[in-house]
Design a protein around this motif. Sequence first.
Motif, mmCIF file in Angstrom:
data_model
loop_
_atom_site.group_PDB
_atom_site.id
_atom_site.type_symbol
_atom_site.label_atom_id
_atom_site.label_comp_id
_atom_site.label_asym_id
_atom_site.label_seq_id
_atom_site.Cartn_x
_atom_site.Cartn_y
_atom_site.Cartn_z
ATOM 1 N N ILE A 52 0.801 -1.029 -0.126
ATOM 2 C CA ILE A 52 0.002 -0.149 -0.056
ATOM 3 C C ILE A 52 0.664 0.788 0.185
ATOM 4 O O ILE A 52 2.257 1.486 0.857
ATOM 5 C CB ILE A 52 -1.238 0.270 0.998
ATOM 6 N N ARG A 53 0.459 2.408 -0.855
ATOM 7 C CA ARG A 53 1.057 2.982 -0.270
ATOM 8 C C ARG A 53 1.074 5.025 0.064
ATOM 9 O O ARG A 53 -0.224 4.426 1.312
ATOM 10 C CB ARG A 53 0.900 3.608 -2.290
ATOM 11 N N ASN A 67 -3.995 17.196 -6.835
ATOM 12 C CA ASN A 67 -3.304 16.370 -7.704
ATOM 13 C C ASN A 67 -3.069 14.510 -6.687
ATOM 14 O O ASN A 67 -2.236 14.053 -7.507
ATOM 15 C CB ASN A 67 -2.190 17.370 -5.886
ATOM 16 N N ILE A 68 -4.242 14.189 -5.937
ATOM 17 C CA ILE A 68 -3.964 12.788 -5.603
ATOM 18 C C ILE A 68 -5.060 12.055 -6.706
ATOM 19 O O ILE A 68 -5.852 12.648 -6.608
ATOM 20 C CB ILE A 68 -4.905 13.182 -4.244
ATOM 21 N N ILE A 74 -3.279 3.171 -6.868
ATOM 22 C CA ILE A 74 -2.846 1.768 -7.463
ATOM 23 C C ILE A 74 -2.017 0.845 -7.138
ATOM 24 O O ILE A 74 -0.596 1.429 -7.249
ATOM 25 C CB ILE A 74 -3.105 1.333 -8.792
ATOM 26 N N VAL A 75 -1.426 -0.453 -6.652
ATOM 27 C CA VAL A 75 -0.139 -0.808 -6.210
ATOM 28 C C VAL A 75 -0.571 -2.356 -8.067
ATOM 29 O O VAL A 75 -1.491 -2.944 -7.952
ATOM 30 C CB VAL A 75 -0.872 -1.785 -5.503
ATOM 31 N N PRO A 76 0.518 -2.922 -7.455
ATOM 32 C CA PRO A 76 0.985 -3.852 -8.541
ATOM 33 C C PRO A 76 0.192 -5.275 -7.677
ATOM 34 O O PRO A 76 -0.003 -5.157 -6.526
ATOM 35 C CB PRO A 76 1.830 -3.768 -9.149
ATOM 36 N N ALA A 85 -7.106 -1.001 -6.119
ATOM 37 C CA ALA A 85 -7.124 0.141 -5.075
ATOM 38 C C ALA A 85 -7.062 0.134 -4.445
ATOM 39 O O ALA A 85 -8.900 -0.374 -4.229
ATOM 40 C CB ALA A 85 -8.532 1.768 -5.731
ATOM 41 N N PRO A 86 -6.611 -0.772 -3.151
ATOM 42 C CA PRO A 86 -6.595 -0.204 -1.756
ATOM 43 C C PRO A 86 -7.785 0.532 -1.400
ATOM 44 O O PRO A 86 -7.271 1.424 -1.118
ATOM 45 C CB PRO A 86 -5.147 -1.359 -1.424
#
Length: 253
Positions: A52-53, A67-68, A74-76, A85-86
């Motif tokens: 998670i980012r 800006n978001i 999204i994460v791979p 998209a968690p």
Amino acid sequence: MYAIANQKGGVGKTTTSINLATYLAAAGCKVLLVDIDPQANASSGIGALKNIREHNVYDLLVQENDNISIFDVIVPTPRRELVVAPCTVDLAAAEVELVGALAREQRLKQALEPIRDRCDYVLIDCPPSLGLLTINALVAADGVLIPIQCEYLALEGLTQLVNTINIVKNKLNRKLALGGVVLTMFDPRTRLASDIVREVRNHFPKEVFETIINRNVRLSEAPSFGQSILDYDATSPGGLAYRALAQEVIARG
């Protein structure tokens, strides 16, 4: 784009979201799985929380920050064709924080717009309620997939869900349609399960998928390892069933 929804809990929404997304990706489709259930079970069940980012779905829906974008969220996954998209438990606050927001029902739709055309399928795992998060999913989606467990009271609340779908269609999203009904947690040993299947097919003769998802221990085990059933045990009855379901979804177009 499908919202996978049912306000009744424990019917297999998240299991269906994770495994259908994975099998669609395995078939070569570009897939985005969006988790808007504050329990974040789809995020953890597919292993997305490990990567998670800084930003997640909560930020997309609540923060007034142009800006978001979805690309910051999204994460791979191990499958190149599937991204997630968690969300986290923070998303539980979104229902309250969005109450006074402008275009509150449109937030998810607006957030997904930049990535929509890059995906063959977008699957949205909804919470077990008909609150603002689910409404956001219905506004963003083209269709709704409804998992129904093959157990007593399976149809309880379904009328309310269909009414909500119709209200959203009439007021907020003209293109929304009932994309299909998935029969889950089928136990072939009981007569009741077969009776439920027959009853649901009578109610939705065209919408019910031919594939029925049986009760399967391996399906229950897979999320604890952060894996889909395809990665955990593809040859199990659950794995074969979700592969067949994905093929049906693709065939429907």
